[in-house]
Structure formats: structure tokens, C-alpha cells
Write a protein that holds these residues in place. Structure first.
Motif, short mmCIF file in Angstrom:
data_model
loop_
_atom_site.label_atom_id
_atom_site.label_comp_id
_atom_site.label_asym_id
_atom_site.label_seq_id
_atom_site.Cartn_x
_atom_site.Cartn_y
_atom_site.Cartn_z
N ILE A 1 0.84 -1.19 0.00
CA ILE A 1 0.00 0.00 0.00
C ILE A 1 0.87 1.24 0.00
O ILE A 1 0.62 2.22 -0.72
CB ILE A 1 -0.93 0.00 1.23
CG1 ILE A 1 -1.95 -1.14 1.12
CG2 ILE A 1 -1.65 1.34 1.36
CD1 ILE A 1 -2.91 -1.02 -0.04
N GLY A 2 1.94 1.22 0.79
CA GLY A 2 2.88 2.34 0.79
C GLY A 2 3.55 2.52 -0.54
O GLY A 2 3.77 3.66 -1.00
N LEU B 1 2.35 1.73 -3.51
CA LEU B 1 1.37 2.30 -4.44
C LEU B 1 1.21 3.80 -4.21
O LEU B 1 1.15 4.59 -5.16
CB LEU B 1 0.02 1.59 -4.27
CG LEU B 1 -0.04 0.12 -4.67
CD1 LEU B 1 -1.35 -0.51 -4.18
CD2 LEU B 1 0.08 -0.05 -6.18
N ALA B 2 1.13 4.19 -2.94
CA ALA B 2 1.01 5.62 -2.62
C ALA B 2 2.25 6.38 -3.07
O ALA B 2 2.16 7.48 -3.65
CB ALA B 2 0.78 5.81 -1.13
N SER B 3 3.43 5.82 -2.81
CA SER B 3 4.68 6.46 -3.19
C SER B 3 4.76 6.67 -4.70
O SER B 3 5.14 7.74 -5.18
CB SER B 3 5.86 5.63 -2.71
OG SER B 3 7.09 6.16 -3.18
N GLN B 4 4.37 5.63 -5.45
CA GLN B 4 4.41 5.73 -6.91
C GLN B 4 3.47 6.81 -7.41
O GLN B 4 3.80 7.57 -8.32
CB GLN B 4 4.04 4.37 -7.52
CG GLN B 4 4.33 4.26 -9.00
CD GLN B 4 5.77 3.88 -9.28
OE1 GLN B 4 6.67 4.15 -8.47
NE2 GLN B 4 6.01 3.26 -10.41
N ALA B 5 2.29 6.90 -6.79
CA ALA B 5 1.33 7.93 -7.19
C ALA B 5 1.88 9.33 -6.90
O ALA B 5 1.78 10.24 -7.73
CB ALA B 5 0.01 7.72 -6.47
N TYR C 1 6.06 6.33 3.93
CA TYR C 1 4.93 5.73 3.24
C TYR C 1 4.47 4.42 3.88
O TYR C 1 3.42 3.89 3.50
CB TYR C 1 5.26 5.47 1.77
CG TYR C 1 5.36 6.72 0.94
CD1 TYR C 1 4.22 7.40 0.52
CD2 TYR C 1 6.60 7.24 0.56
CE1 TYR C 1 4.31 8.56 -0.24
CE2 TYR C 1 6.70 8.39 -0.20
CZ TYR C 1 5.55 9.05 -0.60
OH TYR C 1 5.64 10.18 -1.36
N LEU C 2 5.23 3.88 4.79
CA LEU C 2 4.85 2.62 5.40
C LEU C 2 3.72 2.86 6.40
O LEU C 2 3.77 3.79 7.21
CB LEU C 2 6.04 2.00 6.12
CG LEU C 2 7.18 1.52 5.21
CD1 LEU C 2 8.35 1.02 6.05
CD2 LEU C 2 6.70 0.44 4.25
N PRO C 3 2.67 2.04 6.38
CA PRO C 3 1.56 2.24 7.32
C PRO C 3 1.99 2.26 8.78
O PRO C 3 1.35 2.91 9.61
CB PRO C 3 0.64 1.05 7.01
CG PRO C 3 0.89 0.75 5.57
CD PRO C 3 2.38 0.99 5.39
#
Length: 249
Positions: free
Chosen positions: A89-90, A92-96, A124-126
Motif C-alpha cells: 500500500i505504501g 502504491l502511494a509512493s508511486q502515485a 509511506y509505510l503504514p
């Protein structure tokens, strides 16, 4: 104490393999206990119920129980998440964020892949920081997925009872089960979900997992997602990049 990362991973499917429907318990499992996906498919077979898990990219995880037959196939994303778990999830967020900050069109930004989960930036890690309520942020992500799945009224009382029964068979510790049951029973409040984020990265991750749990072609679910993005204060261009990370074939 709840193992928050383990619970989030169970929702995303990490370590859970979809098996053919069977009335037989897994080898080594307690008598009468089936794997989660197999139990759900057997109990709620058919295209209109949780039998739709078989065609869903999240078939192996607890998220699959929530979205059931209403969810469109997620293509390869379910496998990506099951291999990367919470760290994915982190990624994916980082790439965005990277694509958005570079001014790229969303379609020009590659979708994050499992190897990136191993080297994603700490922020970015939960697990990097707690949610606004002081609980582990992984629990905020679980709460966000449950809230999004309930946004269109898809989970009625009968469906909720069936999900309770399947969660009871999932091998969760008592504290984790209680957390999931409480979240399922709670009214959906988009403002409360959004208020759990304390950083832009957390806001992006709440949006991502919520997007996983809905079908944006359904008006009620799209309205919920749009309201969530607004309350999370996510710029429209960033939202488009976050959607790109989810909308793969």
C-alpha cells in the motif's frame, strides 16, 4: 493487543491462498475449520453472493468477504497486494506521489510492483506513524476498507451475520475479531474515516484502500469516494494518480 500489521495483511490477502471450495479442513488445521476463501465460497456460492470471490482479485483476503460478488475483477492487483501486504500500500502511494510531483499524466506512471515494497520510503509505510486517534495506522486502513465496503448499503444485516461467521473461522485473535466486528457494526461516517489521517501520505493510503473496496461504477460508492477525497484534502490530480495505481487490468 491487536497485531495491527497482521490484521491489515489478512485483509489484503497476504499469506492467504484461495482454495477450491471444500468441506474438508486444511491439512494441519483444527477439525471443522476451513480456509477462509473456501469457506466463504461454499457458504455463499453463486454469482450474487460471496461466491463471486472466485473471480475477484482479492479472493484470498478478508477484503474479499466485504466486497463479495459486487466487486469487479481487479486483474493482477490482488496478486500484487497479497505478495506485498501492508508495505505494498505504501509503494502504491509512493508511486502515485512521484508521478504527481513530476507532473506526469497518470497513464504515464507505472504501477508499483512487489519489489518496490521492500525499499519504499519509511514515511509511506503504514507503520511509520499512528493514526490521529493514537491507534496503529494499519487499523485505520482496515476501518477505511470496511467503511467503503458498507457505503452503498451492500452489507445488510443478513450479509453482516454471514461475514461475522466467516471471520470467526479466519483464525484471528480475539482482539482482532472484536475490532473487525465493531467496525462492521458501526455506522459509516466518511468524516470520521478521513480524520484518522495525520499526513498527506496517510491520507493517500486511506483513499487507496477505500478505492479497493468499492466499485466506482456504482453511484453511491462513487459519491462516497469523492466525499472521502475531499475530506482528505487530496488534490484532484493526485487522486487521478492514486486511481491509476488501482485501476489495472
Amino acid at each position: 493487543m491487536i497485531n495491527a500489521q497482521s490484521l491489515l495483511d489478512r485483509f489484503l490477502g497476504q499469506g492467504m491462498t484461495a482454495q477450491p471450495p471444500s468441506s474438508q479442513p486444511q491439512a494441519g488445521a483444527p477439525a471443522g475449520q476451513m480456509d477462509l476463501a473456501g469457506a466463504a465460497r461454499q457458504a455463499l456460492g453463486g454469482a450474487g453472493g460471496l461466491g463471486g470471490l472466485a473471480a475477484s482479485g482479492v479472493a484470498g483476503g478478508l477484503l474479499g468477504l466485504l466486497v463479495g460478488g459486487k466487486k469487479k475483477s481487479m486483474g493482477g492487483l490482488g496478486g500484487v497486494l497479497s505478495h506485498g501486504g501492508a508495505a505494498m500500500i505504501g509503494a502504491l502511494a509512493s508511486q502515485a506521489f512521484q508521478g504527481w510531483q513530476k507532473g506526469q499524466a497518470p497513464a504515464q506512471t507505472p504501477v508499483a510492483q512487489p519489489p518496490q515494497a521492500a525499499r519504499v520510503e519509511q514515511r509511506y509505510l503504514p507503520a511509520a506513524a499512528p493514526a490521529a486517534n493514537g491507534q496503529p495506522f494499519e487499523l485505520a486502513l482496515v476501518r477505511a476498507m470496511i467503511g467503503a465496503a458498507k457505503a452503498d448499503g451492500h452489507i445488510d444485516a443478513e450479509e453482516q451475520d454471514r461475514i461475522f461467521a466467516r471471520v470467526n473461522e479466519a483464525g484471528l485473535d480475539p482482539e482482532s475479531k472484536a475490532f473487525v466486528f465493531d467496525a462492521l457494526a458501526a455506522p459509516v461516517n466518511v468524516s470520521d474515516i478521513a480524520a484518522l489521517a495525520t499526513t498527506p501520505e496517510q491520507a493517500a493510503e486511506i483513499y487507496l484502500v477505500s478505492r479497493l473496496a468499492i466499485d466506482p461504477d456504482r453511484p453511491a460508492e462513487l459519491a462516497y469516494l469523492q466525499a472521502l477525497a475531499h475530506r482528505l484534502k487530496l488534490p484532484d490530480d493526485l487522486v487521478a494518480h492514486l486511481n491509476r495505481q488501482i485501476e489495472i487490468s
